[in-house]
Enzyme design. Structure first.
Site, PDB file in Angstrom:
ATOM      1  N   TYR A 151       0.835  -1.211   0.000  1.00 39.34           N
ATOM      2  CA  TYR A 151       0.000   0.000   0.000  1.00 39.34           C
ATOM      3  C   TYR A 151       0.870   1.263   0.000  1.00 39.34           C
ATOM      4  O   TYR A 151       0.638   2.194  -0.780  1.00 39.34           O
ATOM      5  CB  TYR A 151      -0.896  -0.058   1.239  1.00 39.34           C
ATOM      6  CG  TYR A 151      -1.921   1.057   1.344  1.00 39.34           C
ATOM      7  CD1 TYR A 151      -3.081   1.030   0.584  1.00 39.34           C
ATOM      8  CD2 TYR A 151      -1.734   2.111   2.238  1.00 39.34           C
ATOM      9  CE1 TYR A 151      -4.032   2.041   0.699  1.00 39.34           C
ATOM     10  CE2 TYR A 151      -2.684   3.121   2.357  1.00 39.34           C
ATOM     11  CZ  TYR A 151      -3.824   3.077   1.593  1.00 39.34           C
ATOM     12  OH  TYR A 151      -4.765   4.072   1.710  1.00 39.34           O
ATOM     13  N   LYS A 155       1.114   4.220  -2.862  1.00 42.68           N
ATOM     14  CA  LYS A 155       0.797   5.620  -2.556  1.00 42.68           C
ATOM     15  C   LYS A 155       2.015   6.528  -2.770  1.00 42.68           C
ATOM     16  O   LYS A 155       1.864   7.683  -3.172  1.00 42.68           O
ATOM     17  CB  LYS A 155       0.265   5.742  -1.126  1.00 42.68           C
ATOM     18  CG  LYS A 155      -1.070   5.009  -0.906  1.00 42.68           C
ATOM     19  CD  LYS A 155      -2.157   5.500  -1.839  1.00 42.68           C
ATOM     20  CE  LYS A 155      -3.531   4.938  -1.504  1.00 42.68           C
ATOM     21  NZ  LYS A 155      -4.580   5.445  -2.386  1.00 42.68           N
TER      22      LYS A 155
HETATM   23  P1  NAI Z   1     -13.426   2.427   0.912  1.00 41.29           P
HETATM   24  O1  NAI Z   1     -13.016   1.007   0.963  1.00 41.29           O
HETATM   25  O2  NAI Z   1     -14.601   2.895   1.698  1.00 41.29           O
HETATM   26  O3  NAI Z   1     -13.652   2.878  -0.605  1.00 41.29           O
HETATM   27  C1  NAI Z   1     -12.825   2.479  -1.651  1.00 41.29           C
HETATM   28  C2  NAI Z   1     -13.658   2.493  -2.916  1.00 41.29           C
HETATM   29  O4  NAI Z   1     -12.853   2.092  -4.036  1.00 41.29           O
HETATM   30  C3  NAI Z   1     -14.830   1.503  -2.840  1.00 41.29           C
HETATM   31  O5  NAI Z   1     -16.006   2.126  -3.300  1.00 41.29           O
HETATM   32  C4  NAI Z   1     -14.389   0.373  -3.762  1.00 41.29           C
HETATM   33  O6  NAI Z   1     -15.466  -0.314  -4.353  1.00 41.29           O
HETATM   34  C5  NAI Z   1     -13.605   1.166  -4.794  1.00 41.29           C
HETATM   35  N1  NAI Z   1     -12.729   0.312  -5.591  1.00 41.29           N
HETATM   36  C6  NAI Z   1     -11.799  -0.570  -5.133  1.00 41.29           C
HETATM   37  N2  NAI Z   1     -11.228  -1.207  -6.169  1.00 41.29           N
HETATM   38  C7  NAI Z   1     -11.801  -0.713  -7.298  1.00 41.29           C
HETATM   39  C8  NAI Z   1     -11.627  -0.970  -8.676  1.00 41.29           C
HETATM   40  N3  NAI Z   1     -10.741  -1.864  -9.117  1.00 41.29           N
HETATM   41  N4  NAI Z   1     -12.390  -0.276  -9.575  1.00 41.29           N
HETATM   42  C9  NAI Z   1     -13.286   0.640  -9.155  1.00 41.29           C
HETATM   43  N5  NAI Z   1     -13.496   0.923  -7.851  1.00 41.29           N
HETATM   44  C10 NAI Z   1     -12.757   0.252  -6.941  1.00 41.29           C
HETATM   45  O7  NAI Z   1     -12.117   3.246   1.314  1.00 41.29           O
HETATM   46  P2  NAI Z   1     -11.856   4.814   1.522  1.00 41.29           P
HETATM   47  O8  NAI Z   1     -11.277   4.961   2.863  1.00 41.29           O
HETATM   48  O9  NAI Z   1     -13.016   5.627   1.128  1.00 41.29           O
HETATM   49  O10 NAI Z   1     -10.659   5.013   0.468  1.00 41.29           O
HETATM   50  C11 NAI Z   1     -10.704   5.922  -0.631  1.00 41.29           C
HETATM   51  C12 NAI Z   1      -9.281   6.297  -1.004  1.00 41.29           C
HETATM   52  O11 NAI Z   1      -8.678   6.990   0.086  1.00 41.29           O
HETATM   53  C13 NAI Z   1      -8.377   5.094  -1.298  1.00 41.29           C
HETATM   54  O12 NAI Z   1      -7.515   5.396  -2.363  1.00 41.29           O
HETATM   55  C14 NAI Z   1      -7.605   4.944  -0.005  1.00 41.29           C
HETATM   56  O13 NAI Z   1      -6.373   4.302  -0.223  1.00 41.29           O
HETATM   57  C15 NAI Z   1      -7.440   6.395   0.392  1.00 41.29           C
HETATM   58  N6  NAI Z   1      -7.104   6.610   1.804  1.00 41.29           N
HETATM   59  C16 NAI Z   1      -7.975   6.273   2.806  1.00 41.29           C
HETATM   60  C17 NAI Z   1      -7.613   6.510   4.131  1.00 41.29           C
HETATM   61  C18 NAI Z   1      -8.501   6.182   5.275  1.00 41.29           C
HETATM   62  O14 NAI Z   1      -8.068   6.382   6.422  1.00 41.29           O
HETATM   63  N7  NAI Z   1      -9.734   5.731   5.072  1.00 41.29           N
HETATM   64  C19 NAI Z   1      -6.296   7.082   4.468  1.00 41.29           C
HETATM   65  C20 NAI Z   1      -5.485   7.399   3.341  1.00 41.29           C
HETATM   66  C21 NAI Z   1      -5.878   7.167   2.061  1.00 41.29           C
END
Ligand code: NAI
Length: 244
Positions: A151, A155
């Site tokens: 991860y 990033k």
């Molecule tokens: P989440 O798991 O709630 O949402 C991730 C979304 O990406 C989901 O809707 C999922 O279906 C979609 N997704 C995954 N693989 C996919 C694919 N191959 N094609 C299309 N859609 C796909 O997670 P969250 O927390 O909302 O994460 C959003 C972004 O923020 C990610 O890039 C994550 O790495 C980043 N992030 C999140 C943090 C946190 O603390 N929640 C911290 C730092 C970064």
């Protein structure tokens, strides 16, 4: 003006899609699996008076990304001006237990997908001499994290990618910036054990866990006219957790 948010059916992506709609953008909502929440979000955005459509695509697959951009153009009759590369996954484990597929899935979804989507978006942005690329990175891409080698690499990669795109397309009116969220309350972090969460909380100077809306507001800033002289930057939205 049209924005595409990848992985927008829940969490941070959903909040970004809503915030952009509130800021007068029409929104193409990409989802991979959860169609019902994507439909609900679409109705919410339409109720705000903006255009919205849902598009199923696995953004880690280049063919599907090419098809996604074709469909968006057909459906809205315009191309994407603001691209938010948000879709992301984790496969956390210590290095010695990390299987090649844990590595590949994370790199394909978090890094390769951003390249595929940006490549598809950039031609029309260059023609229009306007574009906004907003990549969702993570503070872990800046600091590294035990148990997240895949991860963190994805990033850190997206940060290097953002800076390169920013340099390559600055003279076409396109900006590229990254947001590095810290610890945000979504399904991705809901799986962490309470003791791990408490440890993280203690490392946040502002003393609370972030909300998806905190990240969404930063994304709206990068999408807006207000940020037109800012490119190639990484903005941590982390309650002061990193400060580097
Ligand atoms: P989440 O798991 O709630 O949402 C991730 C979304 O990406 C989901 O809707 C999922 O279906 C979609 N997704 C995954 N693989 C996919 C694919 N191959 N094609 C299309 N859609 C796909 O997670 P969250 O927390 O909302 O994460 C959003 C972004 O923020 C990610 O890039 C994550 O790495 C980043 N992030 C999140 C943090 C946190 O603390 N929640 C911290 C730092 C970064």
């Amino acid at each position: 003006m049209l924005a595409l948010v990848t992985g927008a059916s829940k969490g941070i992506g959903r909040a970004i899609a809503l915030e952009l709609a509130k800021n007068n953008f029409d929104v193409a909502i990409n989802f991979n699996r959860s169609e019902e929440p994507a439909k609900e979000l679409c109705s919410e955005i339409k109720a705000l008076g903006r255009k919205a459509e849902i598009f199923k695509a696995d953004v880690s697959d280049y063919e599907q990304v090419a098809e996604l951009f074709k469909k968006i153009k057909e459906s809205f009759g315009e191309s994407v001006s603001v691209l938010v590369n948000n879709a992301g996954v984790t496969r956390d484990t210590l290095l010695m237990r990390m299987k090649p597929e844990d590595w590949q899935t994370v790199i394909n979804t978090n890094l390769n997908a951003a390249f595929y989507c940006t490549r598809e978006a950039i031609r029309d942005m260059a023609k229009a001499r306007f574009g906004r690329i907003i990549n969702i990175a993570s503070v872990v891409g800046l600091t590294g994290n035990a148990g997240q080698a895949n991860y963190a690499a994805s990033k850190a990669g997206i940060i290097g990618f953002t800076k390169s795109v920013a340099r390559e397309y600055a003279n076409r009116g396109i900006t590229a910036n990254a947001i590095a969220p810290g610890f945000i309350e979504t399904d991705m972090t809901a799986v962490l054990k309470p003791e791990v969460k408490d440890g993280i909380l203690n490392s946040i100077p502002l003393g609370s866990i972030g909300k998806p809306e905190d990240v969404a507001k930063a994304a709206a800033f990068f999408a807006s006219e207000t940020s037109s002289y800012i490119t190639g930057q990484v903005l941590a939205v982390d309650g002061g957790m990193t400060m580097i």
